[in-house]
Enzyme design. Structure first.
Site, mmCIF file in Angstrom:
data_model
loop_
_atom_site.group_PDB
_atom_site.id
_atom_site.type_symbol
_atom_site.label_atom_id
_atom_site.label_comp_id
_atom_site.label_asym_id
_atom_site.label_seq_id
_atom_site.Cartn_x
_atom_site.Cartn_y
_atom_site.Cartn_z
ATOM 1 N N THR A 185 0.897 -1.214 0.156
ATOM 2 C CA THR A 185 0.058 -0.074 0.081
ATOM 3 C C THR A 185 0.995 1.184 0.038
ATOM 4 O O THR A 185 1.853 1.250 0.711
ATOM 5 C CB THR A 185 -1.115 0.009 1.310
ATOM 6 O OG1 THR A 185 -1.564 1.098 1.108
ATOM 7 C CG2 THR A 185 -0.246 -0.192 2.498
ATOM 8 N N GLU A 330 -4.752 -2.957 4.446
ATOM 9 C CA GLU A 330 -4.595 -3.379 5.541
ATOM 10 C C GLU A 330 -5.580 -4.389 6.180
ATOM 11 O O GLU A 330 -5.434 -4.991 7.363
ATOM 12 C CB GLU A 330 -4.071 -2.489 6.797
ATOM 13 C CG GLU A 330 -2.646 -2.089 6.363
ATOM 14 C CD GLU A 330 -3.039 -0.506 5.547
ATOM 15 O OE1 GLU A 330 -3.704 -0.513 4.711
ATOM 16 O OE2 GLU A 330 -1.959 0.356 5.317
ATOM 17 N N LYS A 439 -6.221 10.676 -2.495
ATOM 18 C CA LYS A 439 -6.778 9.582 -3.166
ATOM 19 C C LYS A 439 -7.326 10.034 -4.608
ATOM 20 O O LYS A 439 -8.469 10.914 -4.477
ATOM 21 C CB LYS A 439 -7.672 8.766 -2.354
ATOM 22 C CG LYS A 439 -7.563 7.189 -3.036
ATOM 23 C CD LYS A 439 -8.195 6.338 -1.780
ATOM 24 C CE LYS A 439 -7.669 5.166 -2.098
ATOM 25 N NZ LYS A 439 -8.550 4.170 -1.661
ATOM 26 N N TRP A 444 -3.513 6.144 -4.757
ATOM 27 C CA TRP A 444 -2.771 6.989 -3.793
ATOM 28 C C TRP A 444 -1.984 7.998 -4.513
ATOM 29 O O TRP A 444 -1.125 7.420 -5.283
ATOM 30 C CB TRP A 444 -2.131 6.469 -2.609
ATOM 31 C CG TRP A 444 -3.149 5.662 -1.591
ATOM 32 C CD1 TRP A 444 -3.246 4.582 -1.658
ATOM 33 C CD2 TRP A 444 -3.830 6.261 -0.864
ATOM 34 N NE1 TRP A 444 -4.093 4.144 -0.579
ATOM 35 C CE2 TRP A 444 -4.520 5.244 -0.042
ATOM 36 C CE3 TRP A 444 -4.323 7.451 -0.456
ATOM 37 C CZ2 TRP A 444 -5.505 5.402 0.840
ATOM 38 C CZ3 TRP A 444 -5.174 7.824 0.568
ATOM 39 C CH2 TRP A 444 -5.921 6.769 1.281
HETATM 40 P P1 ADP Z 1 -8.995 0.378 -1.229
HETATM 41 O O1 ADP Z 1 -8.328 -0.575 -2.091
HETATM 42 O O2 ADP Z 1 -9.874 -0.441 -0.434
HETATM 43 O O3 ADP Z 1 -9.121 1.583 -1.518
HETATM 44 P P2 ADP Z 1 -6.594 1.560 0.253
HETATM 45 O O4 ADP Z 1 -5.610 0.895 1.276
HETATM 46 O O5 ADP Z 1 -5.988 1.688 -0.996
HETATM 47 O O6 ADP Z 1 -7.736 0.387 -0.203
HETATM 48 O O7 ADP Z 1 -7.250 2.592 0.822
HETATM 49 C C1 ADP Z 1 -8.015 2.623 2.187
HETATM 50 C C2 ADP Z 1 -8.365 4.095 2.433
HETATM 51 O O8 ADP Z 1 -9.303 4.744 1.382
HETATM 52 C C3 ADP Z 1 -9.238 4.337 3.585
HETATM 53 O O9 ADP Z 1 -8.426 4.243 4.648
HETATM 54 C C4 ADP Z 1 -9.967 5.637 3.304
HETATM 55 O O10 ADP Z 1 -9.182 6.699 3.687
HETATM 56 C C5 ADP Z 1 -10.265 5.691 1.894
HETATM 57 N N1 ADP Z 1 -11.547 4.899 1.674
HETATM 58 C C6 ADP Z 1 -12.112 3.762 1.493
HETATM 59 N N2 ADP Z 1 -13.512 3.488 1.322
HETATM 60 C C7 ADP Z 1 -13.796 4.634 1.477
HETATM 61 C C8 ADP Z 1 -15.029 5.137 1.522
HETATM 62 N N3 ADP Z 1 -16.269 4.350 1.317
HETATM 63 N N4 ADP Z 1 -15.335 6.424 1.830
HETATM 64 C C9 ADP Z 1 -14.265 7.341 1.908
HETATM 65 N N5 ADP Z 1 -12.982 6.955 2.105
HETATM 66 C C10 ADP Z 1 -12.696 5.503 1.643
#
Ligand code: ADP
Length: 539
Positions: A185, A330, A439, A444
């Site tokens: 990540t 995570e 994001k 990211w």
């Molecule tokens: P993913 O692939 O599930 O997006 P990441 O580890 O790349 O996983 O990102 C996780 C982060 O993305 C969370 O800690 C949060 O900041 C953001 N995020 C994930 N889902 C949401 C949501 N439904 N609303 C707002 N932010 C979100």
């Protein structure tokens, strides 16, 4: 006194064996670089997984070796997920959207032995080859006929590699806690960090996320994971589908294209799809412009970023129910999922939307709390917000090769870097982030890397980067600069200066000049104050 039940290991191998027996005819349909519509079944795919396991063993892979994939969502990637993990190796899915330097960092950190690569990503590996210290060879995910020219050393063709192999294999008896897959990540500061999933955590996540109130996968559903397989194992859907006998439709390299998605949905009868807001926006835009419909599609899960109300309303108009999910790499990833409680359906429209747009309701298997700066637990009243922390059997305990750093684990809880409220029904709403990242389109951007690059410009006295709302990408970076006294840098020069220093898609669209950047008492840039200053700015 101990219970007297069998303690058979929870392994991904058990999912494969089950699906082969019970759902051999369930289809797997893929778009690939060499075939616009490839058709397979669980039976055929898992037969090839046995051949792949024999091939991996002949490549000299040893238990625990990290075997990498650099690939889009399709049936070959599906085969690698199972072939690698069930053989006792670790399936390391690499995000090809990362800057090449991050890819070489990750490959070296993971000490990958082989890389299975889609032809589209060969140029990146050719450029990096000399830096990839542990990689013994590459396998190109294509047929012999479509095999491209490449300057990589020790290259094999996937179809040739597996075709000569026997379709039987004696699977090792794995400890359920052994590592199954690895995903880095970049959603934290500093270098990307590896999250090392186990067979047990993967199976438990599958079971925990397949209730009627969550993914609800079943043989009468057809799912399309538009979330990439290099993002937390496509949110677990690739294992869940095999467990539940659900037809899988993989969009391959065209996952951001509304027309491809609509065509696949209509022609393959997709009922449920998973992805970030940006892809659903592309789908809605295409439907609105073309006048097409997606009649089979009943529901979507939208995660990775907040869902705009306008998008949910647009999908409502097509009778597609959008469910917000929240999680992290995570967390395998799921922690909350948004399905309304029965009485909420009767709420006035605005109140109902307020619930539907929250990040979701806590699911069984994950514990969650919000805390203040002194780690005092805060109330679940839907008003007070605090740092969001989680724990549970599918939550990361420590990062790969950072076992001693428990910075994220104050008294056994994982700090998500999100700030949230939780209400009395367990509905969570993200209100802010403590992690200094942006994001954009589900991926990211490290503010710090962009800031450091900008600070290299001779006319910049201080630079800071914040995320601001963007209609297509949810968030985009904005560069805020204090000029060096006596200099008059131009926006275009500053932004052009970043070209080649960071990934192209990390370069902010805009740069604003300010007299002063707000700082905290300890002298750090106060992102909170900066975000407030630019609260009205949007792209
Ligand atoms: P993913 O692939 O599930 O997006 P990441 O580890 O790349 O996983 O990102 C996780 C982060 O993305 C969370 O800690 C949060 O900041 C953001 N995020 C994930 N889902 C949401 C949501 N439904 N609303 C707002 N932010 C979100």
């Amino acid at each position: 006194m101990l219970g007297q039940m069998m303690d058979d290991a929870l392994t991904i191998t058990s999912i494969m064996k089950f699906a082969m027996k019970v759902f051999p005819d369930t289809e797997i349909v893929s778009v690939t670089g060499d075939n616009p519509r490839h058709r397979s079944t669980f039976g055929k795919a898992f037969t090839r997984v046995h051949q792949l396991a024999n091939a991996l063993s002949k490549l000299g892979c040893a238990p625990g070796d990290r075997i990498a994939t650099l690939a889009w969502n399709d049936y070959r990637h599906f085969e690698l997920y199972y072939g690698i993990s069930c053989s006792g190796y670790v399936c390391h899915t690499i995000n090809p959207r990362l800057f090449p330097e991050q890819v070489s960092y990750i490959v070296n950190h993971a000490e990958d032995q082989w890389i299975f690569v889609d032809p589209a990503f060969l140029p990146m590996l050719e450029q990096l080859q000399a830096e990839l210290k542990t990689v013994r060879g590459f396998v190109v995910l294509t047929s012999k006929a479509a095999m491209p020219e490449t300057s990589l050393n020790n290259v094999r063709c996937y179809e040739e590699l597996i075709e000569a192999e026997a379709d039987s294999f004696t699977w090792p008896e794995l400890d359920e806690n052994s590592a199954s897959s690895l995903c880095y990540t970049s959603g934290t500061t500093g270098n990307p960090k590896g999250v090392l999933y186990s067979h047990r955590s993967t199976v438990l996540h599958c079971l925990g996320t397949n209730t009627k109130d969550t993914l609800a996968l079943a043989p009468d559903e057809t799912i399309m994971p538009v979330v990439p397989m290099f993002h937390v194992n496509a949110w677990g859907s690739v294992y869940g589908a095999a467990m539940a006998g659900t037809k899988l439709v993989f969009p391959g390299p065209k996952m951001g294209d509304g027309e491809t998605l609509a065509t696949l949905i209509n022609e393959e009868g997709v009922t449920f799809a998973l992805g970030v807001p940006t892809v659903w926006l592309a789908l809605v835009n295409y439907l609105q412009e073309s006048g097409s419909k997606v009649e089979s599609l009943q529901r979507l899960v939208v995660g990775g970023a907040a869902c705009p109300r306008s998008l949910m309303e647009a999908m409502d108009a097509y009778n597609v129910d959008m469910h917000v999910g929240w999680g992290m790499t995570e967390m395998s990833p799921l922690g909350t999922y948004n399905t309304l409680l029965p009485w909420m359906h009767d709420l006035p429209e605005d109140e109902k939307f307020a619930y539907r747009l929250k990040a979701g309701r806590l699911i069984y298997g994950v514990e969650m709390r919000i805390v203040d700066e002194e780690v005092n637990e805060l109330a679940w009243d839907g008003k007070v917000s605090g740092r969001l922390q989680v724990r549970g059997p599918w939550i990361c305990k420590s990062y790969y090769k950072l076992e001693d750093s428990d910075a994220h684990l104050p008294d056994g809880w994982f700090d998500t870097g999100d700030v949230a409220t939780i209400d009395q029904y367990g509905f969570m709403q993200i209100t802010d982030r403590t992690k200094d990242v942006i994001k954009s389109g589900g991926e990211w951007i490290s503010s710090i890397d962009v800031e450091n690059a900008a600070m290299g410009h001779e006319d910049v006295a201080e630079a800071a980067v914040i995320g601001v709302p963007h209609p297509k990408w949810t968030e985009r970076p904005l560069l805020v600069v204090v000029k060096r006294p006596g200099s008059e840098p131009q926006k275009a020069d500053l932004l052009g200066y970043l070209d080649g220093k960071i990934a192209k898609w990390w370069i902010p669209e805009d740069c604003v000049f300010v007299e002063e950047i707000p700082h905290t008492a300890t002298g750090k840039v106060s992102k909170k104050d900066l975000r407030e200053l630019f609260a009205d700015y949007s792209y």
